[in-house]
Design a protein around this motif. Structure first.
Motif: not given
Length: 279
Positions: A129-141, A143-150
């Motif tokens: 549901g992301i439509t702009n690159f500003c939200s995409a950067r937050t999404y990537d951050h 996602k990376k945090t979730r992977e590190e916690e896992r």
């Protein structure tokens, strides 16, 4: 590649290095018969074909820059893993086309791979549901945090699903809460004599209990170790002992990441029962 002499632009040892040996005993004389003369000429023609193959290989090495193997390998590593696999597969066809055409072929596939990866990334954004690159950067951050916690998860999550002693769980959680808040643990660790020991673990209904003998059941109860985890630790220690011809306590502690006191009790028990031997 070995034995290349830059000053002469040639190799110490040639491809098909003993091709000349077939000519060493050939001597054309006037009284040779027609058949013998034809055979000698056939040997010379074969030798010429071997020389042509030698020159063809030298031309491939020179045109594709294979002399500087180090530079060739560094250029290959700049591609992603998938393109490197393609590069390795298509290397055998480099002799058919020229070096420029071969490099264009590889570069075009590398570009195609990058485009496909970028399209897949944009499709992931759209699915989320992301439509702009500003939200995409937050999404990537995030996602990376979730992977590190896992990746930080320990074996505790695997062990807790077998524990059915609610009082022991509550006791452990209270103690951890005290430690996190900076207070002294509710369970005193000052002396072993004055400390109240935890009750033995109830093994009723726990998976793997039926695979233990009476001594192993007693060990799991006193150490408060679920049977499934004990069997895994036992198998790991036995395998390592068979590989090394013996096992030290330090190796056992490095192999199974649990409380060091529990590790020592398991190690001593397996030694005593003759399952493993000291190194």
């Amino acid at each position: 590649m070995a034995g290349y002499m830059p000053a002469r632009a040639d190799f110490i040892e040639e491809f098909d290095n003993y091709a000349e040996w077939d000519l060493r005993d050939i001597d054309f004389v006037e009284d040779d018969s027609d058949i013998l003369h034809a055979l000698k000429m056939a040997v010379v023609d074969i030798y010429h074909s071997r020389l042509k193959e030698r020159q063809r290989r030298k031309k491939i090495i020179r045109d594709h820059g294979l002399i500087n193997l180090r530079k060739f390998q560094l250029m290959e590593r700049r591609y992603p893993k998938e393109v490197q696999d393609l590069y390795e597969t298509m290397r055998r066809f480099a002799r058919i086309v020229g070096p420029v055409e071969h490099d264009k072929f590889i570069e075009s596939h590398a570009l195609e791979f990058e485009l496909r990866r970028e399209i897949k990334r944009l499709q992931e954004y759209r699915t989320a549901g992301i439509t702009n690159f500003c939200s995409a950067r937050t999404y990537d951050h995030l996602k990376k945090t979730r992977e590190e916690e896992r990746l930080k998860r320990t074996m505790l999550s695997e062990v807790l699903q077998y524990i059915q002693d609610s009082s022991a769980c509550q006791q452990w959680l209270r103690r951890q809460a005290d430690i996190d808040s900076g207070l002294s643990p509710s369970i005193s660790m000052a002396s072993n004599s004055g400390r109240r020991s935890a009750p033995p673990l109830n093994l009723t209904g726990l998976p793997g209990t039926e695979k233990l003998n009476e001594k192993e059941k007693e060990l799991c109860q006193m150490v408060r170790l679920v049977p499934g985890a004990y069997l895994e630790y036992k198998s790991a220690l036995l395998n390592e002992c068979n590989k090394q011809g013996g096992l030290r306590l330090a190796q056992a502690r490095a192999l199974i990441k649990i409380d060091v006191n529990k590790t020592r009790k398991i190690y001593d028990f397996l030694i005593r029962e003759g399952h493993i031997t000291k190194a």
